[in-house]
Motif scaffolding. Structure first.
Motif, PDB file in Angstrom:
ATOM      1  N   ALA A 133      98.680  37.694  93.919  1.00 55.88           N
ATOM      2  CA  ALA A 133      99.884  36.930  93.598  1.00 55.88           C
ATOM      3  C   ALA A 133      99.862  36.479  92.139  1.00 55.88           C
ATOM      4  CB  ALA A 133     100.008  35.719  94.526  1.00 55.88           C
ATOM      5  N   ALA A 134      98.704  36.046  91.672  1.00 64.10           N
ATOM      6  CA  ALA A 134      98.571  35.618  90.285  1.00 64.10           C
ATOM      7  C   ALA A 134      98.789  36.788  89.328  1.00 64.10           C
ATOM      8  CB  ALA A 134      97.199  34.995  90.054  1.00 64.10           C
ATOM      9  N   LYS A 135      98.283  37.968  89.697  1.00 69.06           N
ATOM     10  CA  LYS A 135      98.444  39.164  88.866  1.00 69.06           C
ATOM     11  C   LYS A 135      99.912  39.557  88.787  1.00 69.06           C
ATOM     12  CE  LYS A 135      96.761  43.945  88.482  1.00 69.06           C
ATOM     13  NZ  LYS A 135      98.027  44.662  88.672  1.00 69.06           N
ATOM     14  N   CYS A 136     100.608  39.515  89.925  1.00 70.42           N
ATOM     15  CA  CYS A 136     102.025  39.865  89.955  1.00 70.42           C
ATOM     16  C   CYS A 136     102.841  38.905  89.110  1.00 70.42           C
ATOM     17  CB  CYS A 136     102.510  39.870  91.402  1.00 70.42           C
ATOM     18  SG  CYS A 136     104.233  40.371  91.597  1.00 70.42           S
ATOM     19  N   PHE A 137     102.534  37.598  89.209  1.00 67.79           N
ATOM     20  CA  PHE A 137     103.243  36.612  88.412  1.00 67.79           C
ATOM     21  C   PHE A 137     103.008  36.858  86.928  1.00 67.79           C
ATOM     22  CE2 PHE A 137     103.179  32.606  86.044  1.00 67.79           C
ATOM     23  CZ  PHE A 137     104.483  32.176  86.254  1.00 67.79           C
ATOM     24  N   ALA A 138     101.766  37.123  86.540  1.00 70.77           N
ATOM     25  CA  ALA A 138     101.451  37.347  85.135  1.00 70.77           C
ATOM     26  C   ALA A 138     102.196  38.565  84.593  1.00 70.77           C
ATOM     27  CB  ALA A 138      99.945  37.522  84.963  1.00 70.77           C
ATOM     28  N   GLU A 139     102.276  39.629  85.390  1.00 74.48           N
ATOM     29  CA  GLU A 139     102.989  40.832  84.948  1.00 74.48           C
ATOM     30  C   GLU A 139     104.476  40.552  84.767  1.00 74.48           C
ATOM     31  OE1 GLU A 139     101.990  43.608  87.976  1.00 74.48           O
ATOM     32  OE2 GLU A 139     100.040  44.135  87.100  1.00 74.48           O
ATOM     33  N   ASN A 140     105.068  39.838  85.714  1.00 73.32           N
ATOM     34  CA  ASN A 140     106.490  39.513  85.604  1.00 73.32           C
ATOM     35  C   ASN A 140     106.755  38.546  84.456  1.00 73.32           C
ATOM     36  OD1 ASN A 140     107.943  41.013  87.626  1.00 73.32           O
ATOM     37  ND2 ASN A 140     106.873  39.792  89.167  1.00 73.32           N
ATOM     38  N   HIS A 141     105.832  37.619  84.243  1.00 71.13           N
ATOM     39  CA  HIS A 141     105.986  36.670  83.143  1.00 71.13           C
ATOM     40  C   HIS A 141     105.914  37.402  81.803  1.00 71.13           C
ATOM     41  CE1 HIS A 141     105.231  33.148  80.561  1.00 71.13           C
ATOM     42  NE2 HIS A 141     105.753  32.435  81.536  1.00 71.13           N
ATOM     43  N   ASP A 142     105.051  38.389  81.693  1.00 67.50           N
ATOM     44  CA  ASP A 142     104.964  39.185  80.468  1.00 67.50           C
ATOM     45  C   ASP A 142     106.278  39.926  80.206  1.00 67.50           C
ATOM     46  OD1 ASP A 142     102.396  38.378  79.940  1.00 67.50           O
ATOM     47  OD2 ASP A 142     101.436  40.197  80.712  1.00 67.50           O
ATOM     48  N   LYS A 143     106.898  40.453  81.263  1.00 65.97           N
ATOM     49  CA  LYS A 143     108.189  41.132  81.100  1.00 65.97           C
ATOM     50  C   LYS A 143     109.257  40.157  80.629  1.00 65.97           C
ATOM     51  CE  LYS A 143     107.306  44.563  84.734  1.00 65.97           C
ATOM     52  NZ  LYS A 143     107.738  45.060  86.084  1.00 65.97           N
ATOM     53  N   LEU A 144     109.257  38.959  81.192  1.00 63.93           N
ATOM     54  CA  LEU A 144     110.222  37.943  80.781  1.00 63.93           C
ATOM     55  C   LEU A 144     109.986  37.545  79.329  1.00 63.93           C
ATOM     56  CD1 LEU A 144     112.499  35.977  81.452  1.00 63.93           C
ATOM     57  CD2 LEU A 144     110.778  34.402  82.383  1.00 63.93           C
ATOM     58  N   HIS A 145     108.734  37.372  78.957  1.00 64.42           N
ATOM     59  CA  HIS A 145     108.390  37.039  77.576  1.00 64.42           C
ATOM     60  C   HIS A 145     108.901  38.128  76.627  1.00 64.42           C
ATOM     61  CE1 HIS A 145     105.760  36.944  74.008  1.00 64.42           C
ATOM     62  NE2 HIS A 145     105.691  35.632  74.212  1.00 64.42           N
ATOM     63  N   GLY A 146     108.753  39.386  77.022  1.00 67.34           N
ATOM     64  CA  GLY A 146     109.222  40.480  76.184  1.00 67.34           C
ATOM     65  C   GLY A 146     110.727  40.465  75.997  1.00 67.34           C
ATOM     66  N   LEU A 147     111.462  40.208  77.068  1.00 67.48           N
ATOM     67  CA  LEU A 147     112.918  40.139  76.965  1.00 67.48           C
ATOM     68  C   LEU A 147     113.363  38.953  76.110  1.00 67.48           C
ATOM     69  CD1 LEU A 147     113.928  41.019  80.639  1.00 67.48           C
ATOM     70  CD2 LEU A 147     114.367  42.403  78.606  1.00 67.48           C
ATOM     71  N   MET A 148     112.699  37.818  76.294  1.00 66.14           N
ATOM     72  CA  MET A 148     113.038  36.646  75.480  1.00 66.14           C
ATOM     73  C   MET A 148     112.772  36.905  74.002  1.00 66.14           C
ATOM     74  SD  MET A 148     114.231  33.814  77.023  1.00 66.14           S
ATOM     75  CE  MET A 148     113.524  32.294  76.367  1.00 66.14           C
ATOM     76  N   SER A 149     111.780  37.732  73.703  1.00 62.50           N
ATOM     77  CA  SER A 149     111.469  38.048  72.313  1.00 62.50           C
ATOM     78  C   SER A 149     112.560  38.905  71.673  1.00 62.50           C
ATOM     79  CB  SER A 149     110.124  38.789  72.222  1.00 62.50           C
ATOM     80  OG  SER A 149     109.070  37.994  72.723  1.00 62.50           O
ATOM     81  N   GLU A 150     113.363  39.584  72.489  1.00 69.04           N
ATOM     82  CA  GLU A 150     114.397  40.479  71.975  1.00 69.04           C
ATOM     83  C   GLU A 150     115.723  39.789  71.701  1.00 69.04           C
ATOM     84  OE1 GLU A 150     114.990  43.779  74.561  1.00 69.04           O
ATOM     85  OE2 GLU A 150     112.852  44.241  74.736  1.00 69.04           O
ATOM     86  N   VAL A 151     116.027  38.712  72.419  1.00 71.20           N
ATOM     87  CA  VAL A 151     117.367  38.123  72.338  1.00 71.20           C
ATOM     88  C   VAL A 151     117.621  37.510  70.969  1.00 71.20           C
ATOM     89  CG1 VAL A 151     116.710  35.847  73.273  1.00 71.20           C
ATOM     90  CG2 VAL A 151     119.042  36.703  73.597  1.00 71.20           C
ATOM     91  N   ARG A 152     118.848  37.653  70.490  1.00 78.20           N
ATOM     92  CA  ARG A 152     119.254  37.134  69.192  1.00 78.20           C
ATOM     93  C   ARG A 152     120.509  36.274  69.342  1.00 78.20           C
ATOM     94  NH1 ARG A 152     114.922  38.710  68.526  1.00 78.20           N
ATOM     95  NH2 ARG A 152     114.057  40.090  66.898  1.00 78.20           N
ATOM     96  N   ALA A 153     120.793  35.480  68.331  1.00 79.62           N
ATOM     97  CA  ALA A 153     121.943  34.574  68.384  1.00 79.62           C
ATOM     98  C   ALA A 153     123.232  35.328  68.679  1.00 79.62           C
ATOM     99  CB  ALA A 153     122.054  33.806  67.068  1.00 79.62           C
ATOM    100  N   ALA A 154     123.397  36.501  68.076  1.00 82.34           N
ATOM    101  CA  ALA A 154     124.630  37.265  68.279  1.00 82.34           C
ATOM    102  C   ALA A 154     124.808  37.678  69.737  1.00 82.34           C
ATOM    103  CB  ALA A 154     124.622  38.502  67.383  1.00 82.34           C
ATOM    104  N   ASP A 155     123.701  37.856  70.474  1.00 83.52           N
ATOM    105  CA  ASP A 155     123.790  38.235  71.886  1.00 83.52           C
ATOM    106  C   ASP A 155     124.420  37.131  72.722  1.00 83.52           C
ATOM    107  OD1 ASP A 155     122.466  40.728  71.486  1.00 83.52           O
ATOM    108  OD2 ASP A 155     120.544  39.670  71.438  1.00 83.52           O
ATOM    109  N   LEU A 156     124.319  35.894  72.267  1.00 82.00           N
ATOM    110  CA  LEU A 156     124.895  34.752  72.964  1.00 82.00           C
ATOM    111  C   LEU A 156     126.154  34.237  72.270  1.00 82.00           C
ATOM    112  CD1 LEU A 156     121.702  34.761  73.613  1.00 82.00           C
ATOM    113  CD2 LEU A 156     122.081  32.427  74.385  1.00 82.00           C
ATOM    114  N   LYS A 157     126.596  34.990  71.239  1.00 79.03           N
ATOM    115  CA  LYS A 157     127.767  34.606  70.437  1.00 79.03           C
ATOM    116  C   LYS A 157     127.566  33.217  69.809  1.00 79.03           C
ATOM    117  CE  LYS A 157     130.901  37.444  73.191  1.00 79.03           C
ATOM    118  NZ  LYS A 157     130.724  38.597  72.295  1.00 79.03           N
TER     119      LYS A 157
END
Length: 234
Positions: free
Chosen positions: A34-58
């Motif tokens: 369960a901890a491994k699965c959470f860490a993997e999903n958290h890494d994916k979320l971290h990666g997506l958050m690293s991509e978002v820019r102000a223009a994406d949210l207008k």
């Protein structure tokens, strides 16, 4: 429509929200898997958050100073479920979100424009707090400045959980995810603190400090603004 085409047409904000739901719907349990699965999903979320820019949210920095009497901080609600909340905080130039906690919560913060200084503390256990009110023994964990070019700032229930956020050199905005959301009825209320520098513990080289719980500072209040970006559906 093929999956790749669908992913390309889905906004980054929608993809972040979906990943946040997957990540925090089942917080890490007692088992290693369960901890491994959470860490993997958290890494994916971290990666997506690293991509978002102000223009994406207008979003864009304000073209003019706010009117007299405007709140120092405003909040744009994007979405909320029982597992997480997501929104945008806008800070006026010189504004500060005072030192506060996130009981039992995870968080990700990503600057959209401007610069913020984030000062984080870890709560330590204490069996004999000094007299004088609701005190918490804490360890300063990190202090850094974040811009749109920075990686997300992360917090966890036991690490960087208390923090203060200051706008530096002008207005600033950041996307904020908290999981689970604040809920006073479930023991997740927001508490404010001030550092007691005179209450350093142990020898002079000790980094530990005492924080005193205080009422919400009168200089801080938070207004609301409509969110102008892509709709999120969960």
């Amino acid at each position: 429509m093929r999956p790749r085409e669908d992913a390309m047409m889905t906004s980054i904000v929608q993809r972040i929200a979906r990943q946040a739901l997957v990540t925090f719907r089942s917080l890490p349990g007692l088992g290693a898997q369960a901890a491994k699965c959470f860490a993997e999903n958290h890494d994916k979320l971290h990666g997506l958050m690293s991509e978002v820019r102000a223009a994406d949210l207008k979003l864009a920095p304000p073209a003019a100073p706010p009117p007299r009497g405007a709140p120092p901080v405003t909040y744009m609600h994007i979405c909320e479920t029982e597992h997480f909340s997501m929104g945008v905080f806008l800070l006026k130039s010189g504004a500060c979100i005072p030192l506060h906690d996130h009981p039992g919560m995870h968080g990700l913060l990503r600057v959209m424009y401007g610069k913020v200084r984030i000062s984080c503390y870890d709560r330590l256990e204490s069996s004999s707090p000094p007299p004088g009110g609701a005190l918490r023994r804490c360890l300063p964990r990190s202090r850094g400045e974040y811009t749109q070019d920075s990686e997300p700032c992360l917090l966890a229930p036991e690490r960087d959980n208390l923090h203060q956020i200051d706008a530096v050199d002008g207005p600033a905005a950041f996307v904020d995810i908290l999981a689970p959301p604040y809920d006073p009825d479930d023991g997740r209320d927001c508490h404010y603190y001030r550092v007691l520098p005179e209450a350093e513990l142990g020898d002079p080289q000790s980094r530990e400090v005492w924080l005193m719980e205080i009422s919400q500072p009168v200089s801080f209040w938070c207004g609301t603004e409509p969110y102008p970006g892509p709709e999120v559906r969960l």
